[in-house]
Design a protein around this motif. Sequence first.
Motif, PDB file in Angstrom:
ATOM      1  N   ARG A  37       0.858  -1.198   0.000  1.00 22.52           N
ATOM      2  CA  ARG A  37       0.000   0.000   0.000  1.00 22.52           C
ATOM      3  C   ARG A  37       0.881   1.230   0.000  1.00 22.52           C
ATOM      4  NH1 ARG A  37      -2.839   2.193   5.093  1.00 22.52           N
ATOM      5  NH2 ARG A  37      -1.504   0.573   5.961  1.00 22.52           N
ATOM      6  N   TYR A  39       0.344   5.492   0.593  1.00 18.61           N
ATOM      7  CA  TYR A  39      -0.573   6.610   0.835  1.00 18.61           C
ATOM      8  C   TYR A  39       0.245   7.863   1.108  1.00 18.61           C
ATOM      9  CZ  TYR A  39       0.119   5.868   5.888  1.00 18.61           C
ATOM     10  OH  TYR A  39       0.666   5.732   7.140  1.00 18.61           O
ATOM     11  N   THR A  41      -0.088  12.021   2.821  1.00 14.02           N
ATOM     12  CA  THR A  41      -0.881  13.003   3.556  1.00 14.02           C
ATOM     13  C   THR A  41      -0.363  14.390   3.224  1.00 14.02           C
ATOM     14  OG1 THR A  41       0.449  13.092   5.586  1.00 14.02           O
ATOM     15  CG2 THR A  41      -1.156  11.325   5.457  1.00 14.02           C
ATOM     16  N   ARG A  50       0.047  14.725  14.339  1.00 13.08           N
ATOM     17  CA  ARG A  50      -0.694  13.532  13.909  1.00 13.08           C
ATOM     18  C   ARG A  50      -0.021  12.278  14.481  1.00 13.08           C
ATOM     19  NH1 ARG A  50      -3.961  14.293   8.628  1.00 13.08           N
ATOM     20  NH2 ARG A  50      -4.157  12.046   8.945  1.00 13.08           N
ATOM     21  N   GLY A  51      -0.523  11.152  14.092  1.00 11.78           N
ATOM     22  CA  GLY A  51       0.022   9.886  14.580  1.00 11.78           C
ATOM     23  C   GLY A  51      -0.748   9.440  15.801  1.00 11.78           C
ATOM     24  N   HIS A  53      -0.381   6.743  17.535  1.00 10.52           N
ATOM     25  CA  HIS A  53      -0.737   5.329  17.463  1.00 10.52           C
ATOM     26  C   HIS A  53       0.523   4.492  17.213  1.00 10.52           C
ATOM     27  CE1 HIS A  53      -1.062   6.388  13.066  1.00 10.52           C
ATOM     28  NE2 HIS A  53      -0.375   5.263  12.982  1.00 10.52           N
ATOM     29  N   ILE A 102       3.827  12.904  14.992  1.00 13.62           N
ATOM     30  CA  ILE A 102       4.368  13.454  13.739  1.00 13.62           C
ATOM     31  C   ILE A 102       3.976  14.926  13.625  1.00 13.62           C
ATOM     32  CG2 ILE A 102       4.511  13.039  11.245  1.00 13.62           C
ATOM     33  CD1 ILE A 102       2.874  10.412  11.763  1.00 13.62           C
ATOM     34  N   TYR A 118      -4.725  -1.430   4.465  1.00  9.84           N
ATOM     35  CA  TYR A 118      -5.287  -0.757   5.639  1.00  9.84           C
ATOM     36  C   TYR A 118      -6.132  -1.735   6.444  1.00  9.84           C
ATOM     37  CZ  TYR A 118      -8.242   2.187   8.474  1.00  9.84           C
ATOM     38  OH  TYR A 118      -8.892   2.741   9.532  1.00  9.84           O
ATOM     39  N   GLU A 120      -7.834  -1.436  10.354  1.00 14.70           N
ATOM     40  CA  GLU A 120      -7.938  -0.676  11.610  1.00 14.70           C
ATOM     41  C   GLU A 120      -7.570  -1.547  12.818  1.00 14.70           C
ATOM     42  OE1 GLU A 120      -8.312   2.638  11.922  1.00 14.70           O
ATOM     43  OE2 GLU A 120      -8.215   2.446  14.110  1.00 14.70           O
ATOM     44  N   TYR A 123      -4.111  -1.227  14.379  1.00 16.77           N
ATOM     45  CA  TYR A 123      -3.729  -0.009  15.107  1.00 16.77           C
ATOM     46  C   TYR A 123      -3.870  -0.214  16.612  1.00 16.77           C
ATOM     47  CZ  TYR A 123      -3.979   3.193  11.022  1.00 16.77           C
ATOM     48  OH  TYR A 123      -3.785   3.855   9.835  1.00 16.77           O
ATOM     49  N   ARG A 125      -4.399   2.636  19.336  1.00 16.51           N
ATOM     50  CA  ARG A 125      -4.578   4.093  19.367  1.00 16.51           C
ATOM     51  C   ARG A 125      -4.628   4.645  20.788  1.00 16.51           C
ATOM     52  NH1 ARG A 125      -5.499   6.389  14.456  1.00 16.51           N
ATOM     53  NH2 ARG A 125      -6.314   5.094  12.764  1.00 16.51           N
TER      54      ARG A 125
HETATM   55  P1  TYD Z   1      -4.127   7.555  10.539  1.00 15.49           P
HETATM   56  O1  TYD Z   1      -3.276   6.396  10.089  1.00 15.49           O
HETATM   57  O2  TYD Z   1      -4.576   7.565  11.971  1.00 15.49           O
HETATM   58  O3  TYD Z   1      -3.375   8.919  10.208  1.00 15.49           O
HETATM   59  P2  TYD Z   1      -2.203   9.754  10.922  1.00 15.49           P
HETATM   60  O4  TYD Z   1      -1.256   8.803  11.585  1.00 15.49           O
HETATM   61  O5  TYD Z   1      -1.585  10.522   9.807  1.00 15.49           O
HETATM   62  O6  TYD Z   1      -2.823  10.685  11.920  1.00 15.49           O
HETATM   63  O7  TYD Z   1      -5.387   7.652   9.577  1.00 15.49           O
HETATM   64  C1  TYD Z   1      -6.262   8.758   9.605  1.00 15.49           C
HETATM   65  C2  TYD Z   1      -7.621   8.295   9.133  1.00 15.49           C
HETATM   66  O8  TYD Z   1      -7.551   7.827   7.781  1.00 15.49           O
HETATM   67  C3  TYD Z   1      -8.204   7.157   9.963  1.00 15.49           C
HETATM   68  O9  TYD Z   1      -9.612   7.404  10.119  1.00 15.49           O
HETATM   69  C4  TYD Z   1      -8.027   5.926   9.103  1.00 15.49           C
HETATM   70  C5  TYD Z   1      -8.025   6.487   7.692  1.00 15.49           C
HETATM   71  N1  TYD Z   1      -7.143   5.713   6.799  1.00 15.49           N
HETATM   72  C6  TYD Z   1      -7.690   4.894   5.827  1.00 15.49           C
HETATM   73  O10 TYD Z   1      -8.923   4.784   5.689  1.00 15.49           O
HETATM   74  N2  TYD Z   1      -6.854   4.180   5.011  1.00 15.49           N
HETATM   75  C7  TYD Z   1      -5.492   4.257   5.125  1.00 15.49           C
HETATM   76  O11 TYD Z   1      -4.748   3.578   4.344  1.00 15.49           O
HETATM   77  C8  TYD Z   1      -4.941   5.117   6.136  1.00 15.49           C
HETATM   78  C9  TYD Z   1      -3.459   5.262   6.304  1.00 15.49           C
HETATM   79  C10 TYD Z   1      -5.801   5.825   6.949  1.00 15.49           C
END
Ligand code: TYD
Length: 138
Positions: A37, A39, A41, A50-51, A53, A102, A118, A120, A123, A125
Amino acid sequence: MLSDKPHIIELKSIGSSSLGYITVAEQQHHIPFEIKRVYWTYYTPNQVTRGHHAHKALKQCIFAVSGQIEFELINMDGVKYKFLLDSPDRGLYIPPMHWRTIKFSHSAVLLCLASDLYNESDYIRDYNKFLKFKENEI
Ligand code: TYD
């Protein structure tokens, strides 16, 4: 093993200041996992952190393709690491089970190469839960 610890992966900048540059990350050659994957930001206001987690199993390699990004990582033994990503040819390898916070400079773009899709449930958190995982030695 080096790959078990967060560390910087230095890649080549191919090109010149007059033509511009290209940087390449190839799995196996530069990235120590299969990339499933990608992604990115962007538009993160610079007062936002951010982060907050950790991931149970996910491995990541993260680049600041634009701007500067500061990482603070904490491992399961409470050891803290700080990294500044300030060049598009320097990536940060983050192994599983590292709590991260971050911070982004204005207009920073974070590119993440990740070892899995992805999920959840990968994680953690809640920082107290992260500390408990430490006690239980997952
Ligand atoms: P998150 O990984 O918590 O972001 P960060 O560490 O930058 O704060 O993700 C933020 C939101 O985006 C969370 O609701 C989950 C969603 N998300 C996805 O749906 N798919 C993904 O591949 C990622 C990385 C996040």
